[in-house]
Write an enzyme that holds these catalytic residues in place. Structure first.
Site: not given
Length: 821
Positions: A225, A259, A550
């Site tokens: 990255h 960013y 369940d």
């Protein structure tokens, strides 16, 4: 003399250091942390991590991990230097779709308890003066987000852990994991063996190699990255020094996969807007050839991959027009098939655990949960989306991991719909009915590799035949995605005629042997010691009484049971608890079998003429099963219904599947039979108040809160979780899973939206759908128990409030007449 277990943590990065701190804070003082790199900057992902901590996401669990990371690092310092700089976070939108998504994200923040607000362009520019406000439609500001100084935090955490008895050893290479009789005994290193009762791999992208030492598949992909730093910017001159480093909020420009953060007077830029770059461990820099150890997680910068991101950055931040990229690297870190971390214990070697694919953002939260698992036996934060055993076998195959992890890299900042399926790989697992479903124009979504029909275009012609009361309203753009009004037709036909549902993808386990009954009785809450032919709805709990899963348990013979489970986590849990005497055999029979749900008031009219067996209500009562033949095909018929209508789940061997479908579909033509998909199924099950484990209830909830206390039989004797429930008064819980009806009759929410009671955020939506039988949208939500039936509430859906009312459940057929006829 200490009696705490001997723990060896492999990896001295932010996860390993946090885990050592969490364990020693709980009194475990025989903890050794080893790393192949030099201390404290060992060369892993922590060493180069930019340290952005954005807390808010669609996952409650991941948000809670991040929130704990913020809380913990805020209270941590290294000789007075802080380990967290709470500069806040700012996510900006440059498209209408992103701006709408920021409102959705603000809803998540409210649901999970993170402060944040959506603001306009001018406010964005005030918070981050480098922004060109004319390029921005708005932003989402979260004041408690910030920058983790990961390397500094590692030093502080290690120092605190060592003060409590831990040891940190650098430049130690792990060469093997020793084990005997299925249990860990130690860690073999190039400096000798370190004895251990528990080993936890926090090795990051080296985790695959460590896992292989015990034969454990760790489904992660190391990826590169890009991260770059500019030269000094005049606009940042004098704002920070080396200690403060940053005071502008961290900035995300997700429309361009970018960013930004300050580094004193420079700007750091991270980008995902480049080709996926998978990394092989064999390609990483080695230190044997250099006088100084290379940083193995920092690969050379590839300028051609950064070029487009640099141009986009200059348009958003005009100060960069005259700037240059000074330095850059391609940093290596881990991606997984679904983007979540990997936490859990090896299936083969007890005492070998992993905590991998964990980013700085979630490091302290994950470490706390792992410490709780080791010390207390359970995490207070539910972990089903993080458990390494959540994947089926095909999802851990190297080709699958590489393709899906690479896709997650590409899509990391995309606006993703909760129903959005994978585009590839597809058609990995199909039921025997798949060819017929394609002929009927099935629109498939995907889960764990299974193709699951969501609706059938062959039914589109029937939309015009819908009675007025069954006509669905027009939907907004978001809730209309991956949806069709055809679902209303399929729900209508299920309630008024008969429909066929493909239930093949649901996990089926066979439990057999002389110890099978006792085994299931100990792990489940309801009474399964019933006559052959019984079907029991039951729960599995953890020791604290939380709902682990369940199940439906069908007794097919004295020593033979078929368990309908929720996924591979149930299989793994049952496998771990098998008695050592070999008296119980557990098999996953899903792939070799198939299932058709035949439901609707005309279900008996369809099936009975095809069988010589008695399928009357008296011949096969509700929650009973028996072996029958349908048109000569051997079938196990279970009289159960997840949609609240008369009918059966019909199971047969996969070899007979297509024939069974053809026989049923042809016999049902005169009755108006349709094939129906998951969209109608979900609507119908919510109308009946049937819970979906993992969405509506998890280990964080006890059965009485979740509305499934009817499946608990304390009087049957001992079972896991029974003692924890003994002190709970079923009618005195402080929160409940509550049914809501939407007052305006048209607003369809999708899940995770915050719910306000008396103007205060008080809960969140778990599941939602349009209730076609009633003609209104409905939702289930966790709310305070004081929100009784009739209470008016409001749901925040994107940027508007939707009025709703707490309703008595189930909404449809509360007396169960439709199922029991």
């Amino acid at each position: 003399m200490s009696t705490t277990p001997r723990v060896v943590i492999i990896g001295a990065g932010i996860v390993g250091a946090n885990l050592a701190d969490e364990l020693t804070s709980r009194g475990w003082n025989q903890v050794t942390v080893v790393d192949q790199g030099p201390l404290p900057l060992t060369g892993g992902s922590t060493s180069h991590a930019p340290g952005l901590v954005y807390q808010t996401g669609p996952s409650k669990t991941m948000t809670e991990f991040a929130t704990y990371t913020v809380e913990k690092l805020q209270g941590l310092d290294d000789d007075g230097d802080r380990c967290f700089n709470q500069v806040g976070g700012l996510e900006i939108a440059t498209t209408p779709e992103r701006f709408a998504d920021l409102h959705r994200k603000q809803g998540w923040a409210t649901s999970w308890g993170v402060p944040g607000e959506v603001i306009g362009p001018e406010e964005c520019a005030k918070l981050h003066p480098l922004l060109d406000a004319e390029k921005v439609l708005g932003g989402f500001h979260t004041p408690t987000d910030g920058l983790a100084k990961a390397a500094r935090a590692v030093v502080a955490l290690a120092r605190r852990s060592v003060a409590r008895g831990a040891r940190f050893r650098g430049a130690v290479t792990v060469t093997g994991i020793n084990h005997s009789h299925g249990r860990v005994t130690g860690v073999e290193t190039d400096h000798g063996e370190i004895p251990a009762d528990i080993v936890v791999s926090c090795a990051g992208f080296w985790g695959q190699a460590i896992g292989e030492m015990v034969g454990m598949t760790v489904p992660l992909l190391p990826m590169a990255h890009q991260y770059a730093k500019t030269d000094p910017l005049p606009e940042l001159a004098g704002r920070n020094d080396e200690r403060t480093e940053a005071n502008l909020p961290i900035l995300r420009h997700q429309d361009r996969d970018l960013y930004y953060r300050e580094h004193v007077d420079r700007l750091g830029i991270g980008t995902y807007a480049h080709r996926p770059i998978p990394v092989r461990l064999s390609d990483l820099p080695q230190d044997e050839e250099t006088s100084e150890r290379a940083m193995p997680s920092m690969l050379p910068f590839t300028e051609e991959d950064f070029a487009a991101s640099w141009e986009h950055s200059k348009r958003l931040l005009p100060a960069l027009e005259t700037a240059k990229v000074d330095t850059g690297f391609n940093g290596v870190f881990s991606f997984t098939p679904d983007g979540g971390p990997l936490v859990g214990e090896s299936s083969e070697v007890q005492g070998f655990w992993i905590a991998e694919a964990v980013w700085v953002t979630h490091s302290a939260g994950v470490a706390r949960s792992v410490a709780q698992l080791l010390v207390d036996g359970r995490s207070e934060v539910e972990l089903h989306g993080c458990d390494v055993h959540r994947f089926d076998e095909l999802e851990t195959a190297p080709d699958y991991v590489e393709e899906t992890s690479s896709r997650n890299f590409v899509e990391i900042y995309d606006v993703k719909h909760p129903l959005q399926p994978k585009f590839s790989p597809r058609e990995l697992r199909v039921s025997p009915f798949h060819a017929r479903q394609k002929e009927l124009g099935a629109v498939f979504l995907e889960a764990h590799g299974w193709e699951r029909p969501h609706w059938f275009e062959a039914n589109a012609a029937l939309v015009k035949d819908l009675p007025m009361e069954w006509q669905p309203p027009a939907r907004d753009t978001w809730s209309a995605m991956f949806h069709s009004p055809v679902a209303a037709v399929e729900a209508w036909k299920t309630r008024t005629a008969v429909a066929l549902y493909d239930m093949t993808s649901l996990k089926r386990l066979e439990v057999s042997g002389p110890g099978a009954l006792a085994f299931l009785d100990r792990l489940t809450t309801n009474k399964v010691d019933k006559s052959v032919g019984s079907v029991t709805y039951t729960l599995m709990l953890d020791e604290a009484g939380g709902v682990r899963s369940d199940l439906t348990v069908a007794r097919l013979g004295e020593q033979l049971f078929q368990v309908g489970a929720n996924g591979n986590l149930d299989h793994e849990h049952l496998r771990r608890n098998l008695p050592e005497d070999g008296g119980v055999v557990l098999r996953d029979i899903t792939g070799g079998t198939c299932c058709i749900g035949v439901w609707g008031p005309l279900a008996r009219d369809l099936v009975q003429p095809l069988s010589r067996d008695d399928l009357s209500h008296e011949g096969l009562k509700f929650f009973r099963c028996k072996q029958i033949h349908i048109a000569g095909i051997p079938v196990t018929a279970m009289r159960v219904s997840y949609v609240g209508e008369l009918g059966w789940e019909l199971y047969t061997s996969a070899e007979y599947g297509q024939r069974l479908w053809d026989v049923l579909f042809e016999a049902g033509r005169d009755l108006g039979v349709v094939a129906a998909g998951r969209a109608a199924f979900n609507s119908l099950r919510l109308e009946k108040g049937y819970r979906a484990w993992g969405a509506d209830m998890t280990t964080e909830h006890n059965p009485y809160e979740a509305g499934v206390g009817f499946a608990v039989r304390p009087q049957k004797g001992e079972f896991v979780g029974r003692d924890a429930l003994a002190g709970i008064e079923p009618d005195a819980v402080t929160r409940r899973l509550s049914c809501l009806t939407i007052d305006d009759g048209r607003s369809v929410v999708l899940g995770s939206e915050p719910v306000f009671v008396d103007g205060v955020p008080s809960g969140y939506v778990t599941s939602a759908a349009f209730a076609h039988t009633l003609g209104v949208p409905i939702a289930y939500a966790w709310l305070p128990a004081t929100a009784v039936v009739g209470t008016r509430v409001r749901i925040k859906y994107f940027d508007r409030m939707v009025d709703a009312t707490v309703a008595a459940e189930p909404l449809v057929d509360p007396d169960m007449h439709r199922i029991r006829r």
